[in-house]
Design an enzyme around this catalytic site. Sequence first.
Site, PDB file in Angstrom:
ATOM      1  N   HIS A  78      50.373  45.172  21.346  1.00 20.06           N
ATOM      2  CA  HIS A  78      50.406  45.361  19.991  1.00 20.06           C
ATOM      3  C   HIS A  78      51.524  46.038  19.608  1.00 20.06           C
ATOM      4  CE1 HIS A  78      45.687  46.045  20.611  1.00 20.06           C
ATOM      5  NE2 HIS A  78      46.033  44.888  20.961  1.00 20.06           N
ATOM      6  N   HIS A 241      43.567  38.133  16.067  1.00 21.59           N
ATOM      7  CA  HIS A 241      43.838  39.323  16.958  1.00 21.59           C
ATOM      8  C   HIS A 241      44.438  38.582  18.331  1.00 21.59           C
ATOM      9  CE1 HIS A 241      44.382  43.138  18.862  1.00 21.59           C
ATOM     10  NE2 HIS A 241      43.980  42.369  20.079  1.00 21.59           N
ATOM     11  N   ASP A 245      47.870  39.257  19.687  1.00 23.36           N
ATOM     12  CA  ASP A 245      48.442  39.648  21.510  1.00 23.36           C
ATOM     13  C   ASP A 245      49.291  38.298  21.953  1.00 23.36           C
ATOM     14  OD1 ASP A 245      46.543  41.738  21.714  1.00 23.36           O
ATOM     15  OD2 ASP A 245      45.123  40.587  22.573  1.00 23.36           O
ATOM     16  N   HIS A 268      45.914  37.575  28.228  1.00 25.31           N
ATOM     17  CA  HIS A 268      47.192  38.139  28.824  1.00 25.31           C
ATOM     18  C   HIS A 268      47.751  37.641  29.960  1.00 25.31           C
ATOM     19  CE1 HIS A 268      46.911  41.169  25.756  1.00 25.31           C
ATOM     20  NE2 HIS A 268      45.735  41.724  26.066  1.00 25.31           N
TER      21      HIS A 268
END
EC number: 3.5.1.108
Length: 307
Positions: A78, A241, A245, A268
């Site tokens: 973030h 969001h 990311d 991720h």
Amino acid sequence: MFRQRTIQNLVRTTGVGVHSGRRVELTLRPAQPNTGIVFHRVDLPQVVDLPAQATGVGDTRMASVLQQGNVRVSTVEHLMSALAGLGIDNLHVDLTAEEVPIMDGSAATFVYLLRSAGIVEQNAPKHFIRVLKPIEVREGEGRNEKWARLEPHEGFALAFSIDFRHPAIDSTANFAEIDFATHSYVREIARARTFGFVNEVEALRSMGLARGGSLDNAIVMDEFRVLNSDGLRYDDEFVKHKILDAIGDLYLLGKPLVARYVAQKSGHALNNQLARALLEQQDAWELVTYESQAEAPQAFRHEWKLA
């Protein structure tokens, strides 16, 4: 020339780690040109420096974690996203624990802190990674298939699809596309919060994750609905969001991308695989600078104006 940036003044805040649940003090300090973003574990007997690099990521369970031996800095995405969104190249990040504080679960607090510190240009050219040919990574099959791709584009744009098969998420947009030539990171991406499910909390906490998660720093859902009394900040906050990311994960390349990112159900781990795949295929990208703001793609001139 299009110049590198840092902050003018030191700025400090405190918070908790969303996974560790531990209190942490975060200090952001100006850095010299060509330093990059460097995290410092100042709580250890001897300070350990962890440069923000894709090749330094050692864990991607629910967060992007920089690792050097046994020393970790968790949940960097973030803050990295905010730095990418504001065009900041050089920064020292001091931490008194192993996790960047979650704040409100978005990048908005970091944007506020960085702007409060003052963003200044430096006497050095900003380097960009321009993608020359498509790079793609995939995993899974059928409905479980996930993929992420970088492709040539004169600017910076992202398109993302999600599929959580949850009524609260399915009632919102499952796809979003952002082109920073016309869209604003600060207005349209930065406030999108991380999200989670009540029925997963126990399992995550048994793995040492989500111990600091709450309605104050995440969108929380039961089997049917969002539990936060204030609802959603954007109609498509969930997918936005994921874009937030991805921007942070990709900024671990160390330089802003001149490219288009397209992904389906990526996270991720896959984002990090994509960044590493790009770095390894050296004929798929080049480093570029721009002699003037006017030469640079509109995506970088649109929001990186200094007051």
